[in-house]
Design an enzyme around this catalytic site. Structure first.
Site, PDB file in Angstrom:
ATOM      1  N   LYS A 167       0.721  -1.204  -0.060  1.00 30.21           N
ATOM      2  CA  LYS A 167       0.021  -0.102   0.032  1.00 30.21           C
ATOM      3  C   LYS A 167       0.995   1.358  -0.154  1.00 30.21           C
ATOM      4  O   LYS A 167       0.529   2.458  -0.827  1.00 30.21           O
ATOM      5  CB  LYS A 167      -0.973  -0.073   1.316  1.00 30.21           C
ATOM      6  CG  LYS A 167      -1.748   1.085   1.335  1.00 30.21           C
ATOM      7  CD  LYS A 167      -2.673   1.578   0.104  1.00 30.21           C
ATOM      8  CE  LYS A 167      -3.343   2.765  -0.020  1.00 30.21           C
ATOM      9  NZ  LYS A 167      -4.186   3.119   1.242  1.00 30.21           N
ATOM     10  N   VAL A 168       1.978   1.220   1.030  1.00 27.78           N
ATOM     11  CA  VAL A 168       2.969   2.347   0.802  1.00 27.78           C
ATOM     12  C   VAL A 168       3.462   2.622  -0.539  1.00 27.78           C
ATOM     13  O   VAL A 168       3.835   3.596  -1.038  1.00 27.78           O
ATOM     14  CB  VAL A 168       3.755   2.600   1.882  1.00 27.78           C
ATOM     15  CG1 VAL A 168       3.120   2.739   3.007  1.00 27.78           C
ATOM     16  CG2 VAL A 168       4.688   1.379   1.897  1.00 27.78           C
TER      17      VAL A 168
END
Length: 314
Positions: A167-168
């Site tokens: 996600k990051v």
């Protein structure tokens, strides 16, 4: 299954809304009582605290603004965790932090899922967002019916922590897309191009992206309100840089991006909307990078559909 939802902010409120809209048994809690009252009016039950929500629900979802907030909430819930209880973390957080907290939940006899979302607030509002889920296959099968009411495409990524790492990375890419789009639009404006035509030229080209097809519209309309603030951007790209540092990857673009976002925060405020980064270039050039016919807010016009598991190609 009784579902708890803690954290009713920009994204969490919309995800909880999808569960409520689809008739699930949902208990909500947030430090802002107005957010809770709004969901109760839509059909949810009100929880008295994080501990109360875990005590009375089978699966508790958290969607919170920082790793510190997640830590505080999970530790408050821990005395009520045991067999049959599931914690589902939907915040964008640090992989090491979610692994640590998940280990505490599992040690108490519960199950944990690391399941952040990607795709924008407008898709969170319609149940069409994408979700990554890190957990055992057995736990994934238990929570998949819940996830498919909140997201369109659900990807089981394996172990806890993998989701947060992915996600990051996606938020790093989205921010890079945003900054490059700002530069591209400003240069085309300076070159005298019609901005509506420029938008379409990019959208139909190899240079298009999800960010262009969504956020460029808000830049050109002058709204610049994407429901995502610079402090959240800084958190996410900082987490990505931390991953690179831990693995000794000598990045060049990432530090520059952090520097640019820091300058944006100094100019417009720590919690300014991220699309206001275009204004740095407008100020430097004296141009107004706007055009008629673009929306003031993003609306997901795809019909809501029950989600499904994405199968990974091997």
């Amino acid at each position: 299954m009784k579902i708890g939802f803690i954290g009713l902010g920009n994204v969490g409120g919309k995800l909880a809304g999808s569960l409520i809209r689809n008739g699930l048994d949902v208990t909500v809690y947030d430090l802002n009582p107005d957010f809770v009252a709004g969901k109760v009016a839509d059909g949810a039950k009100a929880g008295n605290s994080a501990a109360d929500v875990m005590q009375h629900c089978d699966a508790v979802i958290t969607c919170l603004p920082s790793p510190a907030a997640c830590d505080a909430v999970v530790r408050e819930m821990l005395p009520h965790v045991g067999p049959g209880k599931i914690w589902m973390e939907m915040s964008t957080t640090d992989a090491e932090e979610v692994k640590l907290l998940s280990a505490l939940v599992i040690a108490a006899g519960g199950e944990a899922v690391d399941c952040p979302v990607s795709g924008g607030c407008h898709r969170a509002d319609t149940g069409n967002i994408s979700i990554y889920a890190g957990c055992t296959r057995d736990t994934f099968d238990k929570v998949l019916p819940i996830l498919t009411h909140m997201g369109r495409r659900i990807l089981h990524v394996g172990d806890i922590g993998v989701s947060s790492t992915l996600k990051v990375m996606t938020n790093y890419l989205a921010t890079m897309n945003l900054l490059s789009v700002c530069e591209a639009l400003t240069v085309m404006k300076a070159a005298g191009m019609d901005m509506g035509m420029t938008y379409e030229a990019i959208a139909m080209s190899s240079g298009t992206s999800f960010v262009h097809e969504t956020e460029s519209q808000l830049i050109l309309s002058g709204s610049r309100d994407v429901n995502f603030t610079m402090d959240l951007i800084q958190k996410d790209i900082g987490l990505f840089q931390d991953i690179a540092d831990r693995h000794s990857v000598p990045l060049e673009l990432s530090p520059l991006m952090i520097e640019m976002m820091t300058d944006g925060q100094k100019r417009y405020g720590v919690r300014a909307q991220s699309d206001r980064m275009i204004e740095r270039l407008e100020e430097a050039t004296g141009l107004s990078v706007t055009a008629p016919g673009f929306p003031q807010e993003l609306v997901d016009d795809e019909p809501e559909e029950r989600g499904y598991e994405v199968v990974v190609r091997r």
